[in-house]
Every structure is written in structure tokens, then in C-alpha cells.
Design an enzyme around this catalytic site. Structure first.
Site, short mmCIF file in Angstrom:
data_model
loop_
_atom_site.label_atom_id
_atom_site.label_comp_id
_atom_site.label_asym_id
_atom_site.label_seq_id
_atom_site.Cartn_x
_atom_site.Cartn_y
_atom_site.Cartn_z
N CYS A 208 0.96 -1.21 -0.03
CA CYS A 208 -0.08 0.07 -0.05
C CYS A 208 0.85 1.20 -0.02
CB CYS A 208 -0.87 0.03 1.38
SG CYS A 208 -2.03 1.47 1.49
N HIS A 209 0.69 1.93 -1.30
CA HIS A 209 1.94 3.21 -1.17
C HIS A 209 1.36 4.26 -2.04
CE1 HIS A 209 2.45 1.36 -5.20
NE2 HIS A 209 2.76 2.66 -5.42
#
Ligand code: UD1
Ligand code: UDP
Length: 358
Positions: A208-209
Site C-alpha cells: 500500500c503506497h
């Protein structure tokens, strides 16, 4: 031909690894690394592990706002292109490095090959969408991974020199997945203190970025969903949100989540291939889940890779615990004969088209 390839971010190193191997058999490649990703485990590790030739230039540009980063890259890329005088420039995907390369090359009248052309979300609020649209508009050759990308370009009136070749990420996945056994010692994840982690037998894989998910509220929701699952979650954290993630997990005692430093490509595809399910906001990881036939929940508001959504194999979820858990509980239906990302030979096709037009 003399071809300048411009890369800067993690997924571009992987795509370049796949294409350079084929390109260099017939052409001279000059590799420019903008420096956008610079930590050892966001950059060097990919060059070493995937045996990507050392960049001829590292421009050392990273961070700052989009304008500053892209502007500084543009200035330095232009200098290199003027010096090297390539016959062609190869660009990948949709990062700021892609856009800077596109502006520099088109103004110098150097034909651009855009690999991973045509994908659209339908919103300019996503920074990568802006990079994609602008790069596609000035590219001489547009190499699409999937049919939907060809259709998006057609809807925008772009049909000339558009080629459906398949996905170089699938090429890389096919090439390296078959060799994971050989590379067993490379399958490693490390915690934030650089201690080696044991990968459990059953686990979920989370990445998750996206800036769209970076608020504390959203990260809390995503992490509480993962923490409530029956198995642990392995989460290699992108440096952009390392401090926030660490502090949320610590404050809320999220013991079911194993936080690690960014992992190498081989480790990442190992984790995708052996996990129970994938939760991600990454364009690359949602495709790899599909390649590995693992159910995926993509925490994002827009469909990036429509082909992966068939049979609920990949579903969108809002960054809310209940929605993520509900989507994880939906049973996907895999169609065995459905191979929308090509046959693992996209790079060969790209090079043969380049040869025929060069
Ligand atoms: C970029 C791409 C995104 C892609 C992602 C792949 C753009 C607009 N976005 O996003 O499309 O999905 O790469 O991972 O180009 N940082 C470090 N060390 C590094 C790299 C980054 O500390 O090696 C930190 C810096 O503080 C930087 C922040 O992460 O400011 C964000 O990095 P940046 O390259 O701007 O964007 P990404 O989120 O990595
Ligand atoms: N990846 C990796 N290490 C990690 C996380 C991801 O090697 O710690 C790989 C992943 O398997 C995929 C690629 O990086 O091949 C995707 O890149 P990323 O998620 O950074 O960018 P995106 O695809 O969203 O642009």
C-alpha cells in the site's frame, strides 16, 4: 540503433529488466536512471538481483513536489539526450521519470516508444493519469499491455502506431517465477531493524503506497482489516509512509501484521505466489496476483486493470475495514483459458516492431 531507456522507479526497473535482455541482443542501449527511487532496497537490489546493466547515467533526482522533480529531471535528461543523440527513447508506465523523459525527447524530435501505453482511470486527480496521457500524446510508438488500453487510445483518437503486445510485467513474472527454486536464498524479508523474518506457511500479502491512501484514517482502516484476519499479513512498507505505518501498528497493537522493509522482486513474486490472498493498491501487484491466480482486493477508487476484475478475481474496495473484509469473502471464479496479458513474449514483440520501423 542507439536507444536511450529512461527509468527511475521500482516497477520500471522490473520492466526494463525484461525488455533490456531482448533489446541488447540487437541494439545499443544507454540506460538513464533519474534517481527517483534511490534507497538500496528500492533501486540497487533490483539491478543486482535481476542483473540489469548498471545505468550509464544516474541523475540523482528524487523527492520534492511533482513540478520540481519533473522539472529537474527534464533539464538533466535533455543534457544527456543532446550528448548521446539516440535514435529512439524507451519509456515505461506513468511515473514522473516517464513524463520528464517524454517532454525532453519530443522537443528534441527523438521518437518515443511508450511501453505500457493507453491505460486510463478517467480522472486527472491521479498524478500517474496525467503522466500517462501526456506521454501517450507525444509518443511515436505505443505499446499496450491489454486490449482495454488500445480501446482507450482509440476513444481519444489515437490509432496510429498502437500495438497490442502483452505485458512486460507478465514476461518478467513468467521468466523469474520458473526460477524461484534456483534463487531460494534470495527470498528474504527484513524487519525495520534489518532482522531476517520467517515467512509463515499461511499469510496475506499487503502492499500500500498510493498517495490516495496515505491519510492516517485510511491507513488505520486498511491495517485494522488486515489485523483482524485469521492469518498474519506480510507488508513490505514503501518508504513514503514508513513512519506512519509503524506508529499506527504500534499504537493499536496490530500484532497480526508483519512489517518489513521493501523486499526484492523475487521475494515479492514469491510472496504473491504463495500467499492466501493479496490486498494492494499497486498496479503491478494486482496484476501479479492475477498472474499467480490469487484473489486480490485493490484498495482504490478507480479500475486500473479492468482485465483482472473478471470473475471477481480482483475487486475494488474503499479504504474501510468492513468493505475490505467483505470483498475478501467473495469467492472468485477463475477462467483458465483467459490470458489477457499476453503469452509472456511482449518484449520480443516490442523489439521486433522496433526493428521493423527503425
Ligand atoms: C512513484 C510513482 C508511482 C509508482 C511508485 C512505485 C510518480 C508520480 N509516482 O510513487 O506511480 O507506483 O513510484 O513504487 O512518479 N522515497 C524514499 N526512498 C526511495 C524512494 C522514495 O525515501 O527510494 C520517499 C521520498 O520521501 C519521496 C516519497 O518516498 O518523497 C515518494 O516517492 P516518489 O518517487 O515521489 O513517489 P512514489 O510514491 O514512490
Ligand atoms: N515489489 C517489490 N518489492 C516490494 C513491493 C513490491 O519488488 O516491497 C514489486 C511488485 O512485486 C511489483 C512491483 O514492485 O513487481 C510493483 O511496484 P509498485 O507497487 O512500487 O508500483 P506500481 O506497480 O503501483 O506502479
Amino acid at each position: 540503433m542507439k536507444i536511450c531507456t529512461i527509468v527511475g522507479a521500482r516497477p520500471q526497473f522490473i520492466k526494463a529488466a525484461a525488455l533490456s535482455r531482448v533489446l541488447r541482443k540487437e541494439h545499443i542501449e544507454i540506460l538513464i536512471h533519474t534517481g527517483q527511487h534511490y534507497d538500496a532496497n528500492m533501486s540497487d537490489i533490483f539491478f543486482e538481483e535481476l542483473q540489469i546493466p548498471k545505468p550509464d547515467y544516474n541523475l540523482g533526482i528524487s523527492g520534492g513536489g511533482h513540478g520540481k522533480m519533473t522539472g529537474e529531471m527534464l533539464i538533466k535528461i535533455e543534457e544527456v539526450l543532446i550528448k548521446e543523440k539516440p535514435d529512439m527513447v524507451v519509456l515505461y508506465g506513468d511515473t514522473n521519470s516517464t513524463l520528464a523523459g517524454a517532454i525532453a525527447a519530443v522537443k528534441l524530435h527523438i521518437p518515443i516508444c511508450h511501453v505500457e501505453a493507453g491505460n486510463r482511470l478517467g480522472t486527472l486527480s491521479n498524478p500517474e493519469e496525467v503522466n500517462r496521457i501526456l506521454t501517450d500524446k507525444v509518443s511515436a510508438f505505443l505499446f499496450c499491455c491489454v486490449e482495454s488500453a488500445v480501446e482507450f487510445l482509440k476513444a481519444e483518437g489515437q490509432t496510429k502506431n498502437v500495438y497490442l503486445v502483452g505485458d512486460p510485467m507478465y514476461d518478467a513474472f513468467c521468466f523469474y517465477r520458473g526460477r524461484l527454486n534456483e534463487y531460494k536464498s534470495n527470498i528474504n524479508a527484513f524487519d525495520f531493524d534489518n532482522e531476517k523474518i520467517t515467512i509463515p506457511e499461511n499469510y496475506y500479502y499487503l502492499t500500500c503506497h498510493r498517495p490516495e491512501n496515505e491519510s492516517e484514517d485510511k491507513l488505520f482502516e486498511i491495517l485494522s482489516a488486515m489485523n483482524s484476519l485469521e492469518y498474519k499479513t506480510i507488508y513490505p512498507v514503501h518508504p513514503r509512509n514508513k513512519e506512519k505505518i509503524y506508529s499506527i501498528c504500534k499504537k493499536n497493537n496490530f500484532k497480526n501484521i508483519i512489517l518489513t522493509l521493501p523486499v526484492s522482486y523475487l521475494t515479492s513474486i514469491y510472496l504473491v505466489s504463495n500467499c492466501t490472498k493479496v490486498v494492494t493498491d499497486s498496479g503491478g501487484v494486482q496484476r501479479e496476483a492475477f498472474f499467480a491466480k490469487k484473489q486480490c482486493v485493490t484498495v482504490f477508487n478507480y479500475i486500473a486493470w479492468p482485465e483482472t476484475m473478471a470473475g471477481n478475481c480482483n475487486q475494488l474496495a474503499s479504504p474501510q475495514k468492513d468493505d475490505i473484509l467483505a470483498k475478501l469473502n467473495v469467492k472468485p471464479e477463475w477462467k483458465n483459458s483467459y490470458e489477457p496479458f499476453g503469452d509472456g513474449k511482449a518484449c520480443e514483440k516490442i523489439v521486433s516492431i522496433i526493428n521493423s520501423v527503425g
